[in-house]
Design an enzyme around this catalytic site. Sequence first.
Site, PDB file in Angstrom:
ATOM      1  N   SER A   1       0.789  -1.121  -0.049  1.00 12.58           N
ATOM      2  CA  SER A   1      -0.195  -0.060   0.063  1.00 12.58           C
ATOM      3  C   SER A   1       0.944   1.218   0.113  1.00 12.58           C
ATOM      4  O   SER A   1       1.933   1.290   0.406  1.00 12.58           O
ATOM      5  CB  SER A   1      -1.109  -0.221   1.138  1.00 12.58           C
ATOM      6  OG  SER A   1      -0.642   0.969   2.163  1.00 12.58           O
ATOM      7  N   LYS A   2       0.400   2.320  -0.512  1.00 14.19           N
ATOM      8  CA  LYS A   2       0.981   3.581  -0.403  1.00 14.19           C
ATOM      9  C   LYS A   2       1.576   4.061   0.803  1.00 14.19           C
ATOM     10  O   LYS A   2       2.592   4.686   1.005  1.00 14.19           O
ATOM     11  CB  LYS A   2       0.203   4.629  -0.964  1.00 14.19           C
ATOM     12  CG  LYS A   2       0.133   5.003  -2.365  1.00 14.19           C
ATOM     13  CD  LYS A   2      -0.531   6.377  -2.912  1.00 14.19           C
ATOM     14  CE  LYS A   2      -1.046   6.148  -4.563  1.00 14.19           C
ATOM     15  NZ  LYS A   2      -1.732   7.395  -4.594  1.00 14.19           N
ATOM     16  N   ARG A   3       0.911   3.562   1.973  1.00 10.37           N
ATOM     17  CA  ARG A   3       1.213   3.652   3.530  1.00 10.37           C
ATOM     18  C   ARG A   3       2.630   3.178   3.636  1.00 10.37           C
ATOM     19  O   ARG A   3       3.224   3.715   4.377  1.00 10.37           O
ATOM     20  CB  ARG A   3       0.073   3.401   4.262  1.00 10.37           C
ATOM     21  CG  ARG A   3      -1.144   4.145   4.288  1.00 10.37           C
ATOM     22  CD  ARG A   3      -2.005   3.929   5.279  1.00 10.37           C
ATOM     23  NE  ARG A   3      -2.662   2.520   4.944  1.00 10.37           N
ATOM     24  CZ  ARG A   3      -3.443   2.589   4.358  1.00 10.37           C
ATOM     25  NH1 ARG A   3      -4.116   3.435   3.820  1.00 10.37           N
ATOM     26  NH2 ARG A   3      -4.330   1.441   3.986  1.00 10.37           N
TER      27      ARG A   3
END
Length: 503
Positions: free
Chosen positions: A263-265
């Site tokens: 994920s972008k996180r």
Amino acid sequence: MSVTVRFAPSPTGGLHIGGVRTALYNYLFAKKHQGRFILRIEDTDQTRFVEGAEQYIIDSLKWCGIEFTEGVHLGGTCEPYRQSERKALYAQYAKELVEKGAAYYAFDTPEELDEMRTRLEASGVKSPQYNSITRNTMKNSLSLPQEETQRRLDAGDPYVLRLKVPRKEEVRFHDEVRGWVVIHSSQVDDKVLVKSDGMPTYHMANVIDDHTMGVTHVIRGEEWLSSTPLHVLLYRAFGWENTMPKFAHLPLILKPEGTGKLSKRDADKFPQFPLEWTDAEGKTFKGFRELGYLPEALMNFLALLGWNPGGDEEIMDMNRLIEAFSLEKIGKSGTKYDLAKADWFNQIYLRKKEDSDLLPQVQLELEKAGLGRRDEAFVLKVISLLKDRVTFIREFVHHGRYFFETPATFDEDMKKSKWNEHCPNWMREISGVWEGLEDWTHASMDAAFKAWAVQAGIGAGKVLPALRLAVTGMSFGPSTFDVAELIGKAETLKRLRFAAENI
Ligand code: GLU
């Protein structure tokens, strides 16, 4: 086969590596079939719009070597390519759907929608939906008398447009990666097609654009698979089912541990952006470019993250990828984001480069390291000595600083293990022998060194590590004679004498 594909990002942030892979697969497919490749900006969700994201996407893909034949930055026959500029077209198609009886106006307020959900949940419905059953209890142009609908429209009451999903229909489509997907229309709710601000939703704009732009293959991430039945219903509602594009949903990219979707996180933990990106909170993430990856290496790495030509072939440049690419060889299951593999590719592609191609970037790294630009011929020799030993261009400087300045520190482990009480004397003696050399070459130094070792009755293997430490300060690197030849006689002798006094 005539092929038209598109990459259709939403400008809601930095282009994530999953998006780059989607763009790459579309590019490879278009190139392979000499087709059109469109860059379309899907910016209908104005609440998520991020300034600068569109330009970032364009710049990133350019750096990656992914080229379009038409699109927002190039123009083309299907202009405009930004959905926010295509509102009139969507409005026209929305009207058409209403006239056909395939879509309807819904006037329900957020409170009324909440109330419906609460009521249905209380009666045991797990995920209440606005659908063929519940729509009759709500305020829309299907349930209200026609005059009431007209009155509300004339009065400017806020409304959304919803798709009238048929109650009992089978929705089936063939996914090029997953095979046949069959679901029943009762599982699809009456999705909003046009929002109360007049903007179409993603689904509506996406289908209209793919149709009007002549898209033949929709190649996109797996997260869109669940929306596809709705898209199929929309193609059907418009009467476009016969020319509906083929679908290929790409497998997930998994976290390096292999569990869960990347994920972008996670961008904090490992690189995921092609170029440096600063998010809305002002947080900056280094890109693959800034971290020293070559775009060719990144593309080869990404191409194999979900696709495999079969066999052992791994090193494939863009031309080879284009030649070998096919949708059938895309995998169904997720692939781990293994950056060690990306590093490996980087090393391979770096070695393939001409020394002169690397020169400008190495000079840049020298400048960044405060060493200034250096004589080109000298830097080229450093490049040729280190090229097989580095993974990133910055390492020419990190691992090879001693080419450009006298080492001020010496590797501690080497000191402990290889520098004994005889070493200072050995260094003095070798510098004495070398001082008399007429020609300053690897060969002459080597010969003189060997003769000295024989005469002194010392194994060369005992002295060489100390010699390396004295000349470079390091525990590894190319041959010390090569280094000495390049840095020159005076500098080498100075280093040997300095080491004799100071290590
Ligand atoms: N705008 C969607 C996205 O941001 C495009 C999905 C699609 O390709 O249909 O990924």
